[in-house]
Enzyme design. Structure first.
Site, PDB file in Angstrom:
ATOM      1  N   GLU A 153      44.370  19.301  25.998  1.00  0.00           N
ATOM      2  CA  GLU A 153      44.392  20.782  26.752  1.00  0.00           C
ATOM      3  C   GLU A 153      45.338  20.702  27.930  1.00  0.00           C
ATOM      4  OE1 GLU A 153      40.343  21.411  27.409  1.00  0.00           O
ATOM      5  OE2 GLU A 153      39.987  22.116  25.584  1.00  0.00           O
ATOM      6  N   GLU A 311      38.257  21.527  18.742  1.00  0.00           N
ATOM      7  CA  GLU A 311      36.964  21.244  19.350  1.00  0.00           C
ATOM      8  C   GLU A 311      36.012  22.494  19.455  1.00  0.00           C
ATOM      9  OE1 GLU A 311      37.257  20.197  23.552  1.00  0.00           O
ATOM     10  OE2 GLU A 311      38.908  18.641  23.106  1.00  0.00           O
TER      11      GLU A 311
HETATM   12  C1  GAL Z   1      37.365  20.530  26.593  1.00  0.00           C
HETATM   13  C2  GAL Z   1      37.569  19.068  26.684  1.00  0.00           C
HETATM   14  C3  GAL Z   1      37.130  17.961  26.194  1.00  0.00           C
HETATM   15  C4  GAL Z   1      35.457  18.455  26.829  1.00  0.00           C
HETATM   16  C5  GAL Z   1      35.180  19.779  26.496  1.00  0.00           C
HETATM   17  C6  GAL Z   1      33.889  20.180  26.875  1.00  0.00           C
HETATM   18  O1  GAL Z   1      37.857  21.498  27.351  1.00  0.00           O
HETATM   19  O2  GAL Z   1      38.971  19.221  25.977  1.00  0.00           O
HETATM   20  O3  GAL Z   1      37.225  16.837  26.448  1.00  0.00           O
HETATM   21  O4  GAL Z   1      35.601  18.278  28.307  1.00  0.00           O
HETATM   22  O5  GAL Z   1      36.076  20.729  27.097  1.00  0.00           O
HETATM   23  O6  GAL Z   1      33.173  21.427  26.462  1.00  0.00           O
END
Ligand code: GAL
Length: 677
Positions: A153, A311
């Site tokens: 990210e 994710e």
């Molecule tokens: C994202 C990040 C992850 C985790 C997640 C939690 O922004 O890439 O590592 O922190 O959020 O929602």
């Protein structure tokens, strides 16, 4: 995206971030067994492992990663191997305190979390490329590694650093942009205003905290620089990996989701072999399924085809004021909606819920409660669903409607000192996207310069505040050739330097739209005006009005009250062989839905299928079949006309398919063709 470096696991990928370094080794064997039970096919490993992989500068300990990758391979699970560069270790900052970022108030931040480094720091770049190179060399040929996950990210926590090193990098970027011509920069930034004229490049700084309002073009160039600076870190790591592993695709996870706006992903996407995205729901969004769809369509458009959901969450996150758990069935609806909008893989943050650390209250595939939990049951169910949908992989999503999306326009419109601080680009786009989504009309997103617009019947440009001459010409030519364009209020107001296009609003589109506005009338929060004309009864608008005069267009609706009573609010203009609409205000949702329905019907755009309210309908097109996704967000269930096979149950569909309450149906409908005759 490169054609030769593609992800090749069969079917739809399924998995999540896997952080076994947070657990004793005895847990790993259980992880493998449970991943197999859930049907996990690919996990991202090593994302935040730098401090363990390189315990001191240039000294590596790959023993743990060797074991993890071998274990994954033995269990038939592919690895998306990360470079751990989003979280530099403490030893790095001890040696290079100057690599810590400085905020706009001049405060240098400390390490102790993650993504706290200056993107322009030479020491950071050297260290990042060193660990990326060491990993690439060691694991280039490891049979588990099917993709490289560069960083994590970009820009999530450090999209801008205001230190002196960043200032020097900014000046270098500006010199390249303005061809070493300081007068050209002064002209572009309008520095004759408030004695801001620069006589020497060294005088130029990042837009640090200052006493009065900042210069808009200075800030806009700064945002472009910040996006490019992080992009150069990505391409540098990618190239180091490519040298060692030329055939393996590289990705980095985008954040196409509500409030993240730091990166111009139109510039990023072509640099990725595989486009992937992260998406989280906002607990306060009552219709988050629309956000899922919008962001999915935007990522698919950036990728030019299928993409990966890198994710999202099985349940609550931990970073909002109140973190809502998902409602029954919501996790499955979310995941399959991402697939419907083009995802060829579904992954979560993260595999096993952490017991320690800042994210200990974040949901995961395997929750704190273990397998005796609803989430685990849903995770296993989803694995089966994705297996059943394997053949969907690689199919595309044909759309006849395109919405213009531009980060430059977004950045410019959301600057300080605008006519209204109430305008949010993404909210305005969603206001237009929502009725199309509700009607089951497929949408692509395009850049103002996107060529080949003729494949669309209808192009929408909700509040495209900034547009350059090339974008203006592209959209205008589309209408001239016979296309239909609908433009939202406060569009075309400024050029690429944020200079106002003089002679009346909406500057760039005045002639095309056949209107002229001499003054903007933004509305205070809570104020509404009534609309009359070819709009539903009781139609209203808020947020924005303009004193518009017709110079060729016809009025479709006018204001019924307020200071602009009887002034045109919505207009239609025959231009060339096409039609250009102007929606000079912010109509209430019912009115906008009726208007967009009329516009799209006139443009010949039909929904994928007529469905009752609350049923999302999306189509992906394969080589010999369409895949019709039907998702019930209203919890009422429905019977929808369809023929073929329902893939989640494997049952034949004759005449209609049942979408169970709160659930999903995916119908393979054969395309007419020689094989179907
Ligand atoms: C994202 C990040 C992850 C985790 C997640 C939690 O922004 O890439 O590592 O922190 O959020 O929602």
């Amino acid at each position: 995206m490169s054609t030769e470096r593609r992800l090749r696991p069969p079917g739809l990928a399924y998995g999540g971030d896997y952080n076994p370094e947070q657990w004793p080794e005895e847990v790993w064997a259980q992880d493998m067994a449970l991943m197999r039970e859930a049907g996990v096919t690919m996990v991202s490993v090593g994302i935040f492992s730098w401090a363990l992989l390189e315990p001191s500068e240039g000294v590596y300990d790959f023993s743990r990663m060797d074991k993890i990758l071998d274990l994954l391979h033995e269990n038939g699970i592919a690895a998306d191997l990360a470079t751990p560069t989003a979280a530099p270790p403490a030893w790095f900052f001890h040696a290079h305190p100057e690599a810590l970022p400085v905020d706009s108030d001049g405060r240098r931040l400390s390490y102790g979390s993650r993504q706290t480094f200056c993107p322009s720091s030479p020491a950071y770049r050297t260290a990042a490329l060193r660990i990326a190179g060491a990993l690439a060399e060691r694991y280039a040929d490891h049979p588990a590694v099917v993709m490289w996950h560069v960083h994590n990210e970009y820009g999530c926590h450090n999209s801008a650093c205001y230190c002196d090193t960043s200032a020097a990098a900014f000046r270098k970027w500006l010199k390249a942009k303005y061809d070493n011509d300081l007068d050209a920069l002064n002209e572009a930034w309008g520095t004759a205003f408030w004695s801001q004229w620069y006589h020497d490049w060294e005088e130029i700084l990042p837009p640090r905290a200052t006493g009065a309002d900042p210069n808009p073009t200075h800030r806009l160039d700064w945002r472009r620089f910040c996006s490019d600076e992080l992009l150069s870190l990505f391409t540098a790591e990618r190239d180091v990996i490519r040298r060692a592993a030329p055939g393996t695709p590289a990705t980095t996870n985008f954040m196409v989701m509500h409030n993240f706006d730091a990166l111009d992903y139109w510039r990023w996407a072509p640099e990725l072999d595989v486009v992937s995205n992260d998406h989280y729901l906002r607990s306060t969004d009552p219709e988050s399924e629309i956000d899922v769809a919008l962001c999915g369509d935007l990522v698919r458009s950036l990728a030019g085809g299928p993409w990966l959901l890198m994710e999202h969450s099985t349940g609550a996150v931990n970073w909002q004021p109140v973190n809502r758990a998902k409602n029954p069935g919501e996790m499955r609806r979310n995941a399959l909606a991402h697939v419907a909008h083009g995802a060829d893989g579904i992954a979560y943050f993260q595999w096993r819920a952490a017991k320690a650390g800042a994210e200990q209250w974040h949901s995961a595939m395997l929750p704190h409660a273990g397998t005796d939990s609803q989430i685990w049951q849903d995770v296993v169910q989803l694995g089966a669903d994705l297996r059943a949908l394997a053949e969907v992989r690689g199919s595309t999503s044909p759309a006849q409607v395109a919405i213009v999306w531009d980060w430059n326009a977004r950045w410019a419109m959301e600057q300080p000192c605008q006519p209204s601080a109430e305008l949010r680009f993404q909210d305005l786009v969603r206001h237009w996207y929502a009725p199309l989504w509700e009607a089951g009309v497929a949408v692509d997103f395009i850049h103002p310069d996107t060529p080949d617009l003729d494949r669309y019947r209808l192009v929408l440009a909700p509040s495209l505040y900034l547009v350059d001459d090339a974008g203006t010409a592209n959209l205008t030519a589309f209408v001239e050739r016979g296309g239909t364009l609908a433009v939202g209020f406060h569009s075309g107001a400024v050029d690429e330097n944020c200079h106002i296009r003089l002679g009346g609003y909406p500057g760039a589109f005045r002639e095309l739209l056949g209107v002229h506005c001499d003054e903007l009338f933004p509305l205070l929060p809570g104020v509404q005006v009534a609309l009359t004309g070819q709009v539903p009864q009781d139609a209203t608008a808020d947020l924005w009005t303009e004193r518009l005069r017709l110079t060729g267009a016809e009025a479709v609706a006018r204001y019924a009250d307020g200071p602009l009573a009887d002034v045109p609010a919505i207009t239609r203009h025959a231009y060339g062989n096409g039609t250009a609409w102007y929606i000079a205000t912010h109509p209430d949702p019912t009115t906008l839905a009726a208007l967009l329905e009329r516009i799209r019907r006139q443009a010949g755009v039909r929904p994928e299928r007529e469905v009752p309210p609350g049923i999302e309908v999306v189509k992906r097109r394969g080589t010999d079949a369409d895949y019709l996704f039907l998702i019930d967000h209203a919890g009422r269930g429905a019977e929808i006309p369809a023929d073929g096979v329902e893939l989640l149950t494997g049952k034949p569909v004759v005449g209609s398919v049942t979408v169970p309450e709160g659930s999903v149906a995916v119908v393979r409908e054969p395309l007419p063709g020689p094989s179907a005759e």
